[in-house]
Write a protein that holds these residues in place. Structure first.
Motif, PDB file in Angstrom:
ATOM      1  N   GLN A 162      24.912  98.839  11.024  1.00 34.58           N
ATOM      2  CA  GLN A 162      25.472 100.166  10.939  1.00 34.58           C
ATOM      3  C   GLN A 162      26.419 100.326  12.121  1.00 34.58           C
ATOM      4  OE1 GLN A 162      22.923 103.192   8.670  1.00 34.58           O
ATOM      5  NE2 GLN A 162      21.706 102.329  10.176  1.00 34.58           N
ATOM      6  N   ALA A 163      27.619 101.178  11.662  1.00 31.96           N
ATOM      7  CA  ALA A 163      28.573 101.515  13.074  1.00 31.96           C
ATOM      8  C   ALA A 163      27.828 102.653  13.941  1.00 31.96           C
ATOM      9  CB  ALA A 163      29.805 102.095  12.562  1.00 31.96           C
ATOM     10  N   GLY A 164      28.179 102.764  15.147  1.00 31.69           N
ATOM     11  CA  GLY A 164      27.607 103.445  16.031  1.00 31.69           C
ATOM     12  C   GLY A 164      26.605 102.856  17.011  1.00 31.69           C
ATOM     13  N   PRO A 165      26.079 103.640  17.891  1.00 30.58           N
ATOM     14  CA  PRO A 165      25.430 103.070  19.135  1.00 30.58           C
ATOM     15  C   PRO A 165      23.954 102.672  18.477  1.00 30.58           C
ATOM     16  CG  PRO A 165      25.241 105.720  19.204  1.00 30.58           C
ATOM     17  CD  PRO A 165      26.154 105.292  18.017  1.00 30.58           C
ATOM     18  N   PRO A 166      23.464 101.616  19.256  1.00 29.38           N
ATOM     19  CA  PRO A 166      22.136 100.709  18.904  1.00 29.38           C
ATOM     20  C   PRO A 166      20.950 101.822  19.326  1.00 29.38           C
ATOM     21  CG  PRO A 166      22.799  99.922  20.689  1.00 29.38           C
ATOM     22  CD  PRO A 166      23.852 100.835  20.490  1.00 29.38           C
ATOM     23  N   VAL A 167      19.858 101.328  18.726  1.00 29.31           N
ATOM     24  CA  VAL A 167      18.512 102.356  19.223  1.00 29.31           C
ATOM     25  C   VAL A 167      17.449 101.104  19.134  1.00 29.31           C
ATOM     26  CG1 VAL A 167      18.245 102.817  16.568  1.00 29.31           C
ATOM     27  CG2 VAL A 167      17.396 104.480  18.634  1.00 29.31           C
ATOM     28  N   GLN A 168      16.527 101.351  20.106  1.00 27.17           N
ATOM     29  CA  GLN A 168      15.579 100.549  20.186  1.00 27.17           C
ATOM     30  C   GLN A 168      14.558 100.439  19.182  1.00 27.17           C
ATOM     31  OE1 GLN A 168      13.853 103.161  23.335  1.00 27.17           O
ATOM     32  NE2 GLN A 168      11.949 103.794  22.150  1.00 27.17           N
ATOM     33  N   THR A 169      14.335 101.270  18.087  1.00 25.75           N
ATOM     34  CA  THR A 169      13.456 101.302  17.065  1.00 25.75           C
ATOM     35  C   THR A 169      14.169 100.442  15.620  1.00 25.75           C
ATOM     36  OG1 THR A 169      14.776 103.452  16.302  1.00 25.75           O
ATOM     37  CG2 THR A 169      12.402 103.374  17.296  1.00 25.75           C
TER      38      THR A 169
END
Ligand code: CU
Length: 394
Positions: A326-333
């Motif tokens: 997905q577009a956008g910033p990554p996340v640890q989860t």
């Protein structure tokens, strides 16, 4: 943990899974003389123990799984499948579990939001950092004593997940995502293996646990986030999912002991994911080992318990490009190779037995605790777990 099993081709795992489900579905074909499956097989042990108690002038009783009505005849409410039922008995139950997580842990250390962000590689905007999560689960359970060997079980969970985040270069953007709905419905059976008792040694009961869950929980929950397109919903990462998406097996073993006002127990249950889900991944296999002691504080009314509960779960196998792409910033989860972990919880509990009314036995119970050991890979750490429950036996 189950690497040997994981090396099986998926097709073989499916066949194995269906074979085990087949065995589950036809417990009625058992026509052996003993209700407990290992009675007779264990006769050398029985003779040895019978000889010991005979020296005290006692007679060894085998194959009795029935416990006189007492609050600690059932284990702590956070456990499942820890007791069996006699033929024809029904039990309905409702549990509410409340689990709160706050702050990120890497290894056995708590780390800051900035440190958590630094663990997530990103070529573009800085990673979003989850700050806390509340997992609530309503569980509707059913048990039925099919015969004096097999107890059938079913459990329907309803989940609500709420996760808070901080985002942006200075963590100035705060937002919450939610997912809610039915989880993976679980069908199972408990198989009485062996039981012995005598006044001086108390009662010792063993049964096998076997359950399978069907993928009824949503593995594609969505919600709005301000960090992607604010007008579109976002596929929520793995911990917000309501189910595994795979058929999962839960083989296990339970021991329960009882003497006078005291009772105790041990249980170990595995989780084996069969194949991968439609999104292309499987949650990690897992193992749970739990042990408790309980005491009847007020006779026929109230008991207290202390329990140690150890859980290990592997990383995910594979990933879901619909989440990671997905577009956008990554996340640890959303990093499947960082989702495995380990935890040891210590929990205190109370069981309350209400007087029998028109053949209906009602229980109320609560159990709550905190982790005393946690090993994670840059994920939210658990702070507390509480389970309330109601049980009715007819
Ligand atoms: Cu029950």
């Amino acid at each position: 943990m189950f690497d040997g099993f994981n090396s099986f081709p998926v097709g073989q795992k499916r066949i194995l899974g269906w074979m085990i489900i087949g065995i589950l579905m036809f417990p009625g074909m058992l026509g052996q003389a003993h209700a407990a499956l290992l009675e007779g097989v264990m006769s050398e042990w029985e003779e040895l123990i019978a000889g010991k108690v005979a020296e005290k002038g006692e007679k060894l009783v085998t194959g009795n799984f029935y416990t006189a009505e007492k609050p600690n005849a059932h284990g702590p409410i956070g456990m499942m499948g820890e007791h069996t039922h006699d033929k024809g008995e029904f039990m309905f139950s409702y549990r509410y579990m409340h689990m709160f997580m706050e702050g990120t842990r890497n290894g056995t250390n708590s780390i800051s939001n900035a440190q958590a962000r630094a663990l997530v590689p990103t070529p573009g905007p800085p990673a979003v950092v989850p700050t806390s999560m509340l997992m609530e689960m309503h569980m509707f359970g059913f048990m039925y004593g099919l015969n004096d060997t097999v107890t059938l079980t079913a459990m329907v969970p309803y989940l609500r997940n709420t996760m808070n985040h901080e985002a942006g270069a200075t963590f100035a953007t705060k937002f919450t995502t939610r997912s809610e709905g039915i989880g993976d419905i679980r069908f199972g059976s408990l198989w009485r293996l062996w039981a012995v008792e005598a006044p001086s040694i108390g009662a010792h009961r063993f049964h096998a646990n076997f359950a399978v869950s069907v993928p009824t929980g949503d593995t594609e929950p969505r919600d709005k986030t301000p960090v992607s397109n604010p007008f579109a919903t976002f596929r929520l990462p793995f911990p917000m999912h309501l189910g595994s998406g795979t058929y999962d097996l839960y083989p296990g073993f339970t021991y329960g002991g009882e003497k006078g006002r005291s009772s105790w127990g041990f249980q170990s249950i595995g989780t084996i994911r069969l194949g991968k889900n439609a999104q292309g991944f499987a949650r990690g296999d897992a193992i749970q080992v739990t042990a408790f002691g309980a005491y009847e504080i007020i006779k026929k009314w109230l008991s207290g318990s202390v329990r140690f509960d150890f859980n290990h779960w592997d990383d995910h196998r594979g990933t879901d490009p619909g989440i990671t792409g997905q577009a956008g910033p990554p996340v640890q989860t959303a990093i499947p190779t960082r989702l495995g972990g380990e935890r040891l919880d210590v929990l205190g509990g109370i069981n309350l037995l209400l007087p029998e009314f028109m053949g209906f036995e009602t229980r109320l119970a609560v159990e709550g605790g905190v982790p005393i050991y946690q090993w994670l890979q840059g994920q939210l750490e658990t702070d507390s777990i509480v389970t309330f429950g109601w049980q009715g036996v007819y």
